[in-house]
Design a protein around this motif. Sequence first.
Motif, PDB file in Angstrom:
ATOM      1  N   SER A 172       9.214 -26.158  43.818  1.00  0.00           N
ATOM      2  CA  SER A 172       9.289 -25.808  42.610  1.00  0.00           C
ATOM      3  C   SER A 172       8.161 -24.679  42.050  1.00  0.00           C
ATOM      4  N   LYS A 173       6.646 -25.006  42.322  1.00  0.00           N
ATOM      5  CA  LYS A 173       5.695 -24.444  41.291  1.00  0.00           C
ATOM      6  C   LYS A 173       4.958 -23.313  42.563  1.00  0.00           C
ATOM      7  N   SER A 174       6.057 -22.929  43.501  1.00  0.00           N
ATOM      8  CA  SER A 174       5.638 -21.568  44.091  1.00  0.00           C
ATOM      9  C   SER A 174       6.092 -20.583  43.377  1.00  0.00           C
ATOM     10  N   PRO A 175       5.626 -19.448  43.721  1.00  0.00           N
ATOM     11  CA  PRO A 175       6.564 -18.296  42.766  1.00  0.00           C
ATOM     12  C   PRO A 175       7.823 -17.567  44.035  1.00  0.00           C
ATOM     13  N   ARG A 176       8.995 -17.550  42.344  1.00  0.00           N
ATOM     14  CA  ARG A 176      10.120 -17.295  43.921  1.00  0.00           C
ATOM     15  C   ARG A 176      10.099 -15.814  43.506  1.00  0.00           C
ATOM     16  N   PHE A 177      11.496 -15.423  44.436  1.00  0.00           N
ATOM     17  CA  PHE A 177      11.364 -13.719  44.507  1.00  0.00           C
ATOM     18  C   PHE A 177      12.133 -13.339  43.419  1.00  0.00           C
ATOM     19  N   LEU A 178      11.876 -12.222  42.898  1.00  0.00           N
ATOM     20  CA  LEU A 178      12.561 -11.128  41.886  1.00  0.00           C
ATOM     21  C   LEU A 178      13.933 -10.638  42.676  1.00  0.00           C
ATOM     22  N   PRO A 179      15.005 -10.280  41.942  1.00  0.00           N
ATOM     23  CA  PRO A 179      15.906  -9.457  42.316  1.00  0.00           C
ATOM     24  C   PRO A 179      15.750  -8.130  42.815  1.00  0.00           C
TER      25      PRO A 179
END
Length: 287
Positions: free
Chosen positions: A88-95
Amino acid sequence: MGSGLAFWCPLLHLLLLLVMCVQGISCRKLTELETTHNLMKHMDQRIPAHHSSSHMDHMDPSHMIFFTINNLKVGKTMPIYFPKRNPSKSPRFLPRSEADSIPFSTEELPHLLEFFSFSKNSPQAKAMEDTLRQCEIEPIKGETKFCPTSLESMLDFSHGMLGPNTPFTAVATAHLTNSTTLFQNYTILKEPKEIYAPKMVACHTMPYPYAVFYCHSQQSVNKVYKVELGGEDGDRVDAVAVCHLDTSEWSPNHVSFSVLRIKPGTSAVCHFFAADNLVWVPTSTSV
């Protein structure tokens, strides 16, 4: 059945987190220094075979993820390092549309640092530069590599490697307990289950302001296993491991050879995957 559900639920959670795109990129500027620092520190365990290790004066516990295929048996005990990171603290994918609009190359690094408001000598800048360089290194013989910056591009690459008409799914390591111990002895509790995968794509997380994976597929024979492990402190892990049967094209400086005290091409090299890494395999061959 319960064990299988425990294995898949964390994976589904990880995939859901990856597709939860943020409301604007500015708030993801790698402000979680702890996450960035950990990703940088343990990058060696996720890098491809051509990367060299020049700082093996003493054995880093985070390198202890490698083993030989002869160790893959019930009752075998070995020291293993499992990083414990909060997805939950890791970077997420962008569209994809947003990710594709942002340059992704070392040539554009000055512009990128300005875009993300990072100073040139900051830990974030170092992490970004290392990731970009890893993604630009030429693949070894028989390897196809790609660094997807969106979930859509990761799926497209995996689809291309596994076959246009091949349904596929991801398998990942799952922690079944809440142990905070990073490095300890683990014992193989059950007969390892091979996930028969004539083709596979391994995707390793890389430190970056948004989710970037290092994905690669090799023509050489690889075996994928699901291994149930028990730690000294009671930790339980449903681990994914991959064994590379042909290491003849690997750099002799690859960290695995120092850990296992072997030379390229003399033995299969196996390694465990961190929980935030993915292995894509044909659906019909998964377990």
